[in-house]
Design a protein around this motif. Structure first.
Motif, PDB file in Angstrom:
ATOM      1  N   MET A   1     -12.071 101.458 -32.223  1.00 42.02           N
ATOM      2  CA  MET A   1     -12.048 100.583 -31.067  1.00 42.02           C
ATOM      3  C   MET A   1     -13.057 101.062 -30.024  1.00 42.02           C
ATOM      4  N   ASN A   2     -13.172 102.374 -29.877  1.00 42.48           N
ATOM      5  CA  ASN A   2     -14.089 102.925 -28.884  1.00 42.48           C
ATOM      6  C   ASN A   2     -15.545 102.569 -29.199  1.00 42.48           C
ATOM      7  N   LEU A   3     -15.913 102.520 -30.476  1.00 41.67           N
ATOM      8  CA  LEU A   3     -17.278 102.143 -30.841  1.00 41.67           C
ATOM      9  C   LEU A   3     -17.586 100.722 -30.394  1.00 41.67           C
ATOM     10  N   ILE A   4     -16.631  99.821 -30.554  1.00 38.38           N
ATOM     11  CA  ILE A   4     -16.840  98.431 -30.156  1.00 38.38           C
ATOM     12  C   ILE A   4     -16.883  98.312 -28.636  1.00 38.38           C
ATOM     13  N   THR A   5     -16.054  99.072 -27.946  1.00 43.25           N
ATOM     14  CA  THR A   5     -16.082  99.082 -26.484  1.00 43.25           C
ATOM     15  C   THR A   5     -17.438  99.576 -25.987  1.00 43.25           C
ATOM     16  N   ASN A   6     -17.974 100.628 -26.595  1.00 46.60           N
ATOM     17  CA  ASN A   6     -19.291 101.141 -26.202  1.00 46.60           C
ATOM     18  C   ASN A   6     -20.377 100.106 -26.465  1.00 46.60           C
ATOM     19  N   ALA A   7     -20.292  99.410 -27.595  1.00 49.03           N
ATOM     20  CA  ALA A   7     -21.280  98.375 -27.892  1.00 49.03           C
ATOM     21  C   ALA A   7     -21.194  97.244 -26.872  1.00 49.03           C
ATOM     22  N   ALA A   8     -19.982  96.865 -26.480  1.00 55.88           N
ATOM     23  CA  ALA A   8     -19.810  95.813 -25.474  1.00 55.88           C
ATOM     24  C   ALA A   8     -20.376  96.261 -24.129  1.00 55.88           C
ATOM     25  N   ASP A   9     -20.170  97.522 -23.768  1.00 58.25           N
ATOM     26  CA  ASP A   9     -20.735  98.043 -22.517  1.00 58.25           C
ATOM     27  C   ASP A   9     -22.256  98.026 -22.566  1.00 58.25           C
ATOM     28  N   ALA A  10     -22.842  98.301 -23.732  1.00 55.18           N
ATOM     29  CA  ALA A  10     -24.303  98.283 -23.867  1.00 55.18           C
ATOM     30  C   ALA A  10     -24.849  96.878 -23.653  1.00 55.18           C
ATOM     31  N   LEU A  11     -24.089  95.873 -24.047  1.00 45.84           N
ATOM     32  CA  LEU A  11     -24.534  94.493 -23.840  1.00 45.84           C
ATOM     33  C   LEU A  11     -24.485  94.106 -22.369  1.00 45.84           C
ATOM     34  N   GLY A  12     -23.532  94.656 -21.628  1.00 50.03           N
ATOM     35  CA  GLY A  12     -23.407  94.330 -20.207  1.00 50.03           C
ATOM     36  C   GLY A  12     -23.209  92.842 -20.012  1.00 50.03           C
TER      37      GLY A  12
END
Length: 57
Positions: A1-12
């Motif tokens: 889940m944390n990997l997807i959260t980090n990817a979502a944060d990268a998209l901003g």
């Protein structure tokens, strides 16, 4: 889940795509010895998870 959260944060606030891929692969000792986790893993069947996004970083 944390990997997807980090990817979502990268998209901003940008539009983008987050891709989650899973699979199974046969790995021999040579392939595994070149991996990041070189812990003398035995050859065999391994599962993988790949998370990527369309932003940089």
């Amino acid at each position: 889940m944390n990997l997807i959260t980090n990817a979502a944060d990268a998209l901003g606030d940008s539009r983008g795509v987050i891709t989650v891929t899973t699979g199974v692969m046969e790995c021999d000792e040579t392939y595994l010895s070149d991996s990041y986790l070189n812990d003398n893993l035995p050859g065999g069947t391994y599962v993988y998870l790949d998370v990527s996004d369309t932003e940089c970083g």
